[in-house]
Design a protein around this motif. Sequence first.
Motif, short mmCIF file in Angstrom:
data_model
loop_
_atom_site.label_atom_id
_atom_site.label_comp_id
_atom_site.label_asym_id
_atom_site.label_seq_id
_atom_site.Cartn_x
_atom_site.Cartn_y
_atom_site.Cartn_z
N GLY A 135 48.01 70.67 43.10
CA GLY A 135 48.68 69.70 42.53
C GLY A 135 49.87 69.76 43.49
O GLY A 135 50.47 70.44 43.88
N THR A 136 50.64 68.42 42.76
CA THR A 136 51.91 68.23 43.48
C THR A 136 53.02 68.62 42.64
O THR A 136 52.95 68.75 41.59
CB THR A 136 52.16 66.79 43.71
OG1 THR A 136 51.66 66.01 42.38
CG2 THR A 136 51.28 66.28 45.16
N ASN A 137 54.03 69.08 43.36
CA ASN A 137 55.22 69.81 42.66
C ASN A 137 56.09 68.75 41.92
O ASN A 137 56.16 69.20 40.69
CB ASN A 137 56.36 70.09 43.73
CG ASN A 137 55.91 70.77 44.93
OD1 ASN A 137 54.90 70.52 45.58
ND2 ASN A 137 56.61 72.10 45.00
N ILE B 329 46.83 56.89 40.54
CA ILE B 329 48.08 55.85 40.87
C ILE B 329 48.00 54.66 40.29
O ILE B 329 46.98 54.16 40.23
CB ILE B 329 48.03 56.01 42.30
CG1 ILE B 329 48.69 57.34 43.01
CG2 ILE B 329 49.23 55.06 43.01
CD1 ILE B 329 48.14 57.66 44.33
N TYR B 330 48.93 54.02 39.86
CA TYR B 330 49.10 52.53 39.32
C TYR B 330 50.19 51.96 40.05
O TYR B 330 50.88 52.54 40.68
CB TYR B 330 49.65 53.11 37.65
CG TYR B 330 48.53 53.49 37.01
CD1 TYR B 330 47.82 52.67 36.12
CD2 TYR B 330 48.37 54.99 36.98
CE1 TYR B 330 46.77 53.27 35.36
CE2 TYR B 330 47.20 55.32 36.09
CZ TYR B 330 46.42 54.77 35.30
OH TYR B 330 45.50 54.98 34.46
N TYR B 344 40.64 55.55 42.04
CA TYR B 344 39.56 55.77 40.82
C TYR B 344 38.60 57.03 41.44
O TYR B 344 37.80 57.58 40.71
CB TYR B 344 38.55 54.60 40.77
CG TYR B 344 39.09 53.59 39.86
CD1 TYR B 344 39.02 53.66 38.48
CD2 TYR B 344 40.00 52.42 40.39
CE1 TYR B 344 39.70 52.58 37.39
CE2 TYR B 344 40.47 51.66 39.53
CZ TYR B 344 40.44 51.73 38.15
OH TYR B 344 41.00 50.67 37.43
N MET B 345 38.93 57.31 42.85
CA MET B 345 38.03 58.51 43.24
C MET B 345 38.75 59.93 42.74
O MET B 345 39.63 59.98 42.66
CB MET B 345 38.55 58.47 44.60
CG MET B 345 38.10 59.74 45.48
SD MET B 345 39.23 60.25 46.79
CE MET B 345 40.59 61.20 45.84
N GLY B 346 37.81 60.64 42.27
CA GLY B 346 38.27 62.02 41.75
C GLY B 346 39.23 61.72 40.69
O GLY B 346 39.41 60.87 39.97
N SER B 347 39.66 63.22 40.04
CA SER B 347 40.20 63.33 38.87
C SER B 347 41.67 63.77 39.08
O SER B 347 42.59 64.31 38.23
CB SER B 347 39.50 63.96 37.68
OG SER B 347 39.62 65.40 38.48
N TYR B 348 42.32 63.58 40.24
CA TYR B 348 43.65 64.05 40.57
C TYR B 348 44.25 63.36 42.03
O TYR B 348 44.01 63.79 43.14
CB TYR B 348 43.71 65.50 40.92
CG TYR B 348 45.20 66.25 40.77
CD1 TYR B 348 45.33 66.94 39.84
CD2 TYR B 348 45.91 66.28 41.63
CE1 TYR B 348 46.53 67.48 39.31
CE2 TYR B 348 47.22 66.72 41.55
CZ TYR B 348 47.60 67.35 40.48
OH TYR B 348 48.86 67.94 40.27
N MET B 366 42.89 65.03 45.09
CA MET B 366 42.00 66.43 45.22
C MET B 366 40.70 66.16 44.93
O MET B 366 40.11 65.38 44.30
CB MET B 366 42.44 67.24 43.99
CG MET B 366 42.20 68.71 43.92
SD MET B 366 42.44 69.52 42.35
CE MET B 366 44.26 70.02 42.93
N ASP B 367 39.81 66.93 46.09
CA ASP B 367 38.61 66.90 46.30
C ASP B 367 37.86 68.40 46.48
O ASP B 367 38.42 68.92 47.10
CB ASP B 367 38.18 66.08 47.52
CG ASP B 367 36.68 65.76 47.55
OD1 ASP B 367 35.89 65.74 46.45
OD2 ASP B 367 36.38 65.77 48.77
#
Lengths: 197, 449
Positions: A135-137, B329-330, B344-348, B366-367
């Motif tokens: 994940g990102t910092n 992201i919003y 909406y793609m993936g959970s990160y 993240m994928d």
Amino acid sequence: MYTKLWLFFILTFVASGLLFTTSCAKKVIKTEPAVTEAKAKAEAEKERLAAERERQAELERERALEEQRLKEEELKKQEEELRQKERFTNEDIHFDFDKYNLTEKSIEILKFKADWLLNHPGVNIIIEGHCDERGTNEYNLALGERRAESAKTFLVDSGVDPDRITTISYGEERPLDPGHNEEAWAKNRRAHFVIVE
Amino acid sequence: MLPPKYVSIRMTWRLAFTVFVGIFSLGLYCAEASARVYIDINAPFLRKIPTAVPVFKDLSPDGSLKSLCRDMSDLLADTIDFTGYFKVLERGSFLEDPGLSGLTRKEINFQNWSVIGAELLIKGGIRKKREFIEVEIRLFDTFARRLLIGKRYVGRIKDQRRIIHRFCNDVILRLTGQRGIFNTRIAFVSTTTGNKEIYICDFDGYNPERFTFNNTITLSPAWSSDGRWLAFTSYRKGKPDLYIKHLKEKRGSKVTFKGINITPAWLPGKFALAATLSLDGNPEIYLLTGAGKKIRRITNNWSIDVSPSWSPDGKRLAFVSNRSGSPQIYIQDIEDGEARRLTYMGSYNTSPCWSPLGDRIAFTGMDNGHLNIYTIKVNGDDLQQLTFNSGNNESPTWSPDGSLIAFSSTREGTSRIYVMNYNGTDQRRLLVMPGEQTEPSWSPWLSEE
């Protein structure tokens, strides 16, 4: 005249001899029991003193033993105290990936920490929130803070004064294990507790 | 903060050739520019223009500038190659000897170039003028047999990079209608000293210089839109706080509210920035003055709200929130405060960066446990994955013309900074230095001083 003188001498001699003899005899009779009595007395005294000494030594020994016991107890207590303190600081709580809710195991650990803090009202602590490297910092800085805050909230709900607890997020910046695998990541997703000295 | 070599090129004239001054007036130059757009930077797929850059001609009487001629023409070739718009041709295929042929349109046999496929030709020559060098560079269209740009620069030898960058800026302006990025810089985080500190290098990775000396964790460099200020996060006081520093003067301010003070993003055209503060016990995005004073709160949600990135007009803000349960992201309208989910793609999905052209947002997604760079239209359409099967790729940042994206990647093990074209082509490493490099941040256009 000479005869008179001789008689005088003899008489005087005899008288004094008699006198001497009587006094001697008298003395022997009189002195014999006095000596034994003193001896006994001394003996008794000696015994008494010895016993006293023995008693004192015994007491001393007992006191030393007690002292030793107390010391050991104190040491044990200190050791136990230290052990508890070390447990407090060494036992991290862990989180799932991208999560900051407390697991059952974390709650057990936090219950101990809450008790410890309540028993040590003078101690202030810092809770560090950490993440794994994925994940990102930036997001991880916020996630780390959430993890530290989760732990703080539990402690405060358990009665610990919130003013005694500071939280710091380190995000993914201070991994415990530098590895790049799930084992390392699991270790790194943690809240760590530091006692402020 | 900048070294003296950035301060000035002495006595540089940006003139058309003196001999041609009367002919190449500004009007004619512009008329020609509108005649043909050589490179459409909005095209989804670029055709690279085959371009020949022969070694510059040594115009000194004693032939003492040979190595400078080679260096400057090589730098020019590398610089235009960096843009991704050109295919720089191998010099081995050239038919003529650059040392013998001339520099002017009349002297050039364009057929020698068009026959090997070169559509553009850049020729140059250097002569000595006392302690200065005078550099002439010309760009030709070999098929039209036309001079597109002719420039003469006077400077010192140490100014060679700036001279080449100026010429390349002109080339890009002439061919695309947009400014070139050759005087932009890239800030990034490096662990060279053992601590994360901020460094700044030229757009092409050249000349990295250390910018912070905090001796502790320093993160998230962010340029003000005038290029004069850099905001960043540092643990100087033992926790993550915001620092705002002037790049050249010794002044600045800090934001040290209780909790975290992180992820600065300057409002375009203003001395103000958005940043995440958790002083209310919950990470929220605030608008701050450039001096670090709170103006107002932008987000209001119990969840994590971080990593703001402004639309070029400053009316909308992209950011990361886990209000749906995972980081996504919003985009929030600043006026009405309405936020809508973009990804909406993936959970990160994190670290959004709004393109300076306004149309797309680059981000890290993240994928399958791996992080890759994606771009998506602002309306949520046309998701494009730009990195594949190459370690973790993070922190995209657009060049100010929107043509390139810098990012960090662990494709070679250690995290380093890479650059690619906006559509993901031509991925290449920006620089090699000790330690790990992360969190690149591309400067806006910088004024040359």
